[in-house]
Design an enzyme around this catalytic site. Structure first.
Site, short mmCIF file in Angstrom:
data_model
loop_
_atom_site.label_atom_id
_atom_site.label_comp_id
_atom_site.label_asym_id
_atom_site.label_seq_id
_atom_site.Cartn_x
_atom_site.Cartn_y
_atom_site.Cartn_z
N ALA A 64 1.02 -0.94 -0.15
CA ALA A 64 0.00 -0.18 -0.45
C ALA A 64 0.65 1.54 -0.35
CB ALA A 64 -0.86 -0.30 1.29
N GLY A 108 1.07 -5.01 1.01
CA GLY A 108 -0.03 -4.71 -0.39
C GLY A 108 0.14 -5.78 -1.30
N GLU A 111 -0.52 -9.38 -1.03
CA GLU A 111 -1.89 -9.43 -0.63
C GLU A 111 -2.15 -9.64 -1.84
OE1 GLU A 111 -2.18 -6.66 2.29
OE2 GLU A 111 -2.00 -8.21 3.66
N GLU A 131 4.55 -5.14 7.05
CA GLU A 131 3.96 -3.55 7.96
C GLU A 131 4.08 -3.66 9.13
OE1 GLU A 131 2.50 -6.53 6.55
OE2 GLU A 131 1.19 -5.28 4.87
#
Ligand code: CAA
Length: 258
Positions: A64, A108, A111, A131
């Site tokens: 992200a 992300g 993911e 993270e």
């Protein structure tokens, strides 16, 4: 510059190349909006049978967008359902998605790669959920999908320490279906697999993806019953008649119609 480059391959499948090189393909909200809009378009296009998502040789996606997230408050994140849109829309796609992962697939990015139905990577790819180093945890399904893919102890180690694993390790641990010696071979194999899937009966492919995904949510007895119901329903399709007739007549290339 567009956030991704989309290419139709002989009108049968689509490939999407994430294209935000200056930020290592960090997944900002506009990028994900565009990506999901494209995936939804392909899903509704009767000509397209599968989609490949890839990045560059050095980065599938570095997660992200940290710069976008850094000043978010709890209220902002909660009231806008920040990141829910990612996995909810991406995993609602009914046609197969293959991720071809080269370079970094972090946070992300890892993911997103795991949201695909099939994951291929090169041996030098880097997977991680870092993270924890940012004072947060995975937020787009990483704790759930990684744990299902590689088991609790390995997922805990990666998520609690933020350590990465190589593509080779991802193959050995079952995160990747196949591992390739180069980025080029990885992408080529993903495109070949997309082409092969796209040559099959679309109704059967859709049903197959649906029942395999149910195995992630249902217990064994319910899952097997669900599979049988969908199996029975395919006897109502034209393609079941076409496929079985072709077998009996020794025809290797049935012309699917559904
Ligand atoms: N968000 C925003 N920008 C990012 C980014 C990210 N996730 N990853 C890289 N960038 C930017 C860098 O800030 C840098 O920008 P500037 O040139 O403006 O400084 C540019 O991309 C190049 O990055 P590096 O100089 O760091 O490149 P590198 O090759 O030395 O390292 C890297 C690459 C290892 C991927 C490193 O950039 C990195 O560690 N990125 C962050 C990875 C990360 O923590 N991801 C998790 C994000 S949180 C998340 O994803 C939550 C969730 O579950 C959804």
């Amino acid at each position: 510059m567009p956030y991704f480059i989309s290419k139709t391959n002989g009108c049968h499948f689509e490939s999407v190349t994430l294209n935000r090189p200056k930020a290592r393909n960090a997944l900002c909200t506009p990028l994900f909006r565009e990506l999901n809009a494209a995936l939804q378009r392909f899903d509704q296009d009767p000509e397209i049978g599968a989609t490949v998502i890839t990045g560059s040789n050095s980065a599938f996606a570095a997660g992200a967008d940290i710069k976008e997230m850094k000043d978010l408050t709890f209220s902002d994140a909660y009231t806008t359902d920040f990141i829910e849109l990612w996995s909810a829309q991406t995993t609602a796609i009914k046609k197969p998605i293959i991720s071809a992962v080269n370079g970094y697939a972090l946070g992300g990015g890892c993911e997103l790669a795991m949201m695909a139905d099939i994951l291929y990577c090169s041996s030098s790819a880097t997977f991680g959920q870092p993270e924890i180093k940012l004072g947060i945890i995975p937020g787009a399904g990483g704790s759930q999908r990684l744990t299902r893919a590689i088991g609790k102890s390995r997922a805990m180690e990666m998520i609690l320490t933020g350590r990465s694993i190589s593509g080779t390790q991802a193959g050995e641990w079952g995160l990747a279906a196949r591992v390739f010696e180069s980025s080029e071979k990885c992408l080529e194999a993903a495109l070949d697999t997309a082409a092969e899937i796209s040559s099959k009966s679309k109704v059967a492919v859709k049903a197959a993806k649906e029942v395999v995904n149910k195995s992630q949510e249902l217990g064994l007895r319910d899952g097997v019953e669900y599979e049988r119901r969908v199996f029975h329903s395919l006897f109502g399709s034209q393609d079941q008649k076409i496929g079985m007739k072709a077998f009996v007549e020794k025809n290797q290339n049935p012309a699917w119609t559904d």
